[in-house]
Design a protein around this motif. Structure first.
Motif, PDB file in Angstrom:
ATOM      1  N   TYR A  73      -1.623   6.265  -6.190  1.00  0.00           N
ATOM      2  CA  TYR A  73      -1.561   6.020  -4.751  1.00  0.00           C
ATOM      3  C   TYR A  73      -2.864   5.404  -4.263  1.00  0.00           C
ATOM      4  O   TYR A  73      -3.933   5.642  -4.831  1.00  0.00           O
ATOM      5  N   ASP A  74      -2.760   4.615  -3.195  1.00  0.00           N
ATOM      6  CA  ASP A  74      -3.961   3.989  -2.634  1.00  0.00           C
ATOM      7  C   ASP A  74      -4.816   4.985  -1.865  1.00  0.00           C
ATOM      8  O   ASP A  74      -6.034   4.849  -1.810  1.00  0.00           O
ATOM      9  N   PHE A  75      -4.170   5.971  -1.242  1.00  0.00           N
ATOM     10  CA  PHE A  75      -4.927   7.018  -0.553  1.00  0.00           C
ATOM     11  C   PHE A  75      -4.057   8.253  -0.417  1.00  0.00           C
ATOM     12  O   PHE A  75      -2.831   8.216  -0.634  1.00  0.00           O
ATOM     13  N   ILE A  76      -4.691   9.359  -0.061  1.00  0.00           N
ATOM     14  CA  ILE A  76      -4.019  10.642   0.095  1.00  0.00           C
ATOM     15  C   ILE A  76      -4.131  11.074   1.555  1.00  0.00           C
ATOM     16  O   ILE A  76      -5.197  10.989   2.158  1.00  0.00           O
TER      17      ILE A  76
ATOM     18  N   MET B 297       0.843  -1.188   0.000  1.00  0.00           N
ATOM     19  CA  MET B 297       0.000   0.000   0.000  1.00  0.00           C
ATOM     20  C   MET B 297       0.884   1.246   0.000  1.00  0.00           C
ATOM     21  O   MET B 297       1.909   1.277   0.678  1.00  0.00           O
ATOM     22  N   LYS B 298       0.494   2.261  -0.754  1.00  0.00           N
ATOM     23  CA  LYS B 298       1.290   3.490  -0.783  1.00  0.00           C
ATOM     24  C   LYS B 298       0.398   4.723  -0.691  1.00  0.00           C
ATOM     25  O   LYS B 298      -0.756   4.718  -1.130  1.00  0.00           O
ATOM     26  N   CYS B 299       0.999   5.768  -0.135  1.00  0.00           N
ATOM     27  CA  CYS B 299       0.260   6.985   0.191  1.00  0.00           C
ATOM     28  C   CYS B 299       1.054   8.209  -0.251  1.00  0.00           C
ATOM     29  O   CYS B 299       2.285   8.223  -0.167  1.00  0.00           O
ATOM     30  N   ALA B 300       0.334   9.238  -0.681  1.00  0.00           N
ATOM     31  CA  ALA B 300       0.941  10.543  -0.932  1.00  0.00           C
ATOM     32  C   ALA B 300       0.567  11.471   0.214  1.00  0.00           C
ATOM     33  O   ALA B 300      -0.617  11.656   0.516  1.00  0.00           O
ATOM     34  N   ILE B 301       1.584  12.033   0.855  1.00  0.00           N
ATOM     35  CA  ILE B 301       1.380  13.067   1.867  1.00  0.00           C
ATOM     36  C   ILE B 301       1.565  14.410   1.186  1.00  0.00           C
ATOM     37  O   ILE B 301       2.588  14.649   0.531  1.00  0.00           O
ATOM     38  N   VAL B 302       0.583  15.292   1.347  1.00  0.00           N
ATOM     39  CA  VAL B 302       0.634  16.588   0.675  1.00  0.00           C
ATOM     40  C   VAL B 302       0.485  17.712   1.693  1.00  0.00           C
ATOM     41  O   VAL B 302      -0.417  17.681   2.532  1.00  0.00           O
TER      42      VAL B 302
ATOM     43  N   LEU C 123       2.656   0.465   9.879  1.00  0.00           N
ATOM     44  CA  LEU C 123       1.494  -0.219   9.300  1.00  0.00           C
ATOM     45  C   LEU C 123       1.753  -0.701   7.871  1.00  0.00           C
ATOM     46  O   LEU C 123       0.832  -1.129   7.183  1.00  0.00           O
ATOM     47  N   GLY C 124       2.998  -0.641   7.440  1.00  0.00           N
ATOM     48  CA  GLY C 124       3.363  -1.177   6.138  1.00  0.00           C
ATOM     49  C   GLY C 124       2.990  -0.304   4.954  1.00  0.00           C
ATOM     50  O   GLY C 124       2.873  -0.809   3.824  1.00  0.00           O
ATOM     51  N   VAL C 125       2.812   0.987   5.184  1.00  0.00           N
ATOM     52  CA  VAL C 125       2.439   1.913   4.106  1.00  0.00           C
ATOM     53  C   VAL C 125       3.684   2.646   3.612  1.00  0.00           C
ATOM     54  O   VAL C 125       4.414   3.246   4.394  1.00  0.00           O
ATOM     55  N   LYS C 126       3.931   2.602   2.299  1.00  0.00           N
ATOM     56  CA  LYS C 126       5.033   3.352   1.692  1.00  0.00           C
ATOM     57  C   LYS C 126       4.570   4.781   1.416  1.00  0.00           C
ATOM     58  O   LYS C 126       3.435   4.998   1.005  1.00  0.00           O
TER      59      LYS C 126
END
Length: 360
Positions: free
Chosen positions: A79-82, A1-6, A26-29
């Motif tokens: 990305y899976d979520f933002i 799972m991957k996420c963009a932090i903005v 939690l294993g999120v890139k």
């Protein structure tokens, strides 16, 4: 799972390392995209860490073209979520929600969120959305703001107490007790006047106490002049500010805060910091394992363990001056325990949020 932090605005970047840390557990890139003005104003916070488990990108966000360019980049990365690090102004909320992804939004100031019609924005967009705040009292205020709305979001608590520091730093109680005051120098938000008055009234018995003013701000010169007028210059030290931005750079800030004895948020009794938003002084103190002095109302509203909460300014100065090595060590143990407790709670809340959003 991957996420963009903005982080669109040139603020609040100090919160991001804690989210990176929890996401990694939690294993999120994570890829981070920050307004480049942050680097200009205060330098690169992330370079102060020995290890940061994310790709850090400073990007220009000066106009619509820049925002559109970042929008296209994030869409392409799938990305899976933002995670929006400041989710409370109308333009930012609409931009984030238009990406078509599940959203985690951090609300720092409930009033700004409500004034930007945040409640209506969340109802309008058909997205999986979770809101976080940085303290229980802010979460309560945010929940109350949805009272008259049919849409009720999930609201969780975070902490921003991950800060760069050396694990080898000794916690010795030196003869000179230094009290760091983080944040901008603003007389409306922080009670500098009563502090200076208390120092002036007690200066003959607090020769081993010194306050470190750790920020720039609109009232910094006014405070320096007040210290001079009251004859208490020797009890205050002001960190140098950038000649370009007028702000204290992270390389100086981190070095200094590692060395202080206590942190004082210096909040007014009626400050918004105890109702609809927080001051970064508290999580910063937890991050650097520094005991906190604050007023009783603020300590109660935040739920944090704080030092000398029932003492007035003059009494607190004497307490700083006379505290024993044993007592100081006990305070450090309490702060260390609280930091770990806050991070565990944050991890559990984030896991819950991701599950609610069907991302686990």
């Amino acid at each position: 799972m991957k996420c963009a932090i903005v982080q669109h605005e040139a603020v609040h970047e100090e919160v991001i390392p804690s989210f990176i840390y929890i996401f990694s557990l939690l294993g999120v890139k994570v890829d981070v995209f920050l307004n480049k003005t942050i680097e200009y104003r205060r330098g690169d916070l992330f370079s102060e860490f020995d290890v940061i488990d994310a790709n850090i990108n400073y990007v220009d966000l000066n106009n619509k073209k820049d925002w559109d360019s970042l929008h296209s980049l994030i869409i392409k990365q799938q990305y899976d979520f933002i995670y929006s690090n400041t989710f409370q102004r109308e333009g930012v909320m609409e931009w984030v929600l238009s990406l078509g992804k599940p959203v985690i939004g951090l609300v720092h100031n409930v009033k700004i969120f409500s004034d930007s019609n945040g409640q209506e924005k969340l109802k309008k967009f058909n997205r999986e959305i979770s809101l976080f705040t940085l303290a229980n009292h802010v979460s309560r205020s945010l929940k109350e703001s949805f009272f008259d709305f049919e849409y009720q979001p999930k609201i969780f608590n975070a902490t921003s107490c991950i800060w760069p520091r050396s694990n080898d730093d000794p916690y010795e109680l030196n003869e000179i007790r230094t009290i760091g005051i983080p944040g901008g120098v603003n007389f409306d938000n922080r009670d500098f006047v009563s502090l200076v008055d208390a120092v002036a009234s007690n200066k003959d018995i607090i020769s081993n106490v010194k306050f470190i003013v750790m920020g720039g701000g609109r009232d910094r010169v006014k405070l320096q002049n007040l210290c001079t007028d009251k004859g208490v210059d020797s009890f205050f030290r002001f960190l140098k500010t950038s000649s370009e931005s007028g702000m204290v750079l992270y390389e100086d800030y981190v070095k200094e805060i590692n060395a202080v004895t206590f942190i004082d948020p210096l909040t007014h009794n009626d400050s918004q910091y105890g109702s609809t938003k927080i001051t970064s002084a508290i999580p910063t103190a937890l991050g650097f394992l520094k005991p906190v002095y604050t007023n009783e109302n603020f300590a109660f509203s935040t739920g944090f363990s704080c030092f000398a909460t029932r003492l007035n300014r003059g009494e607190s100065l004497k307490a700083y001056s006379s505290i024993s090595t044993e007592s100081y060590s006990d305070y450090i143990d309490i702060v260390s325990f609280e930091k770990q407790s806050q991070l565990i709670k944050f991890k559990l809340d984030m896991a819950h949020a991701l599950n609610e959003m069907k991302l686990t």
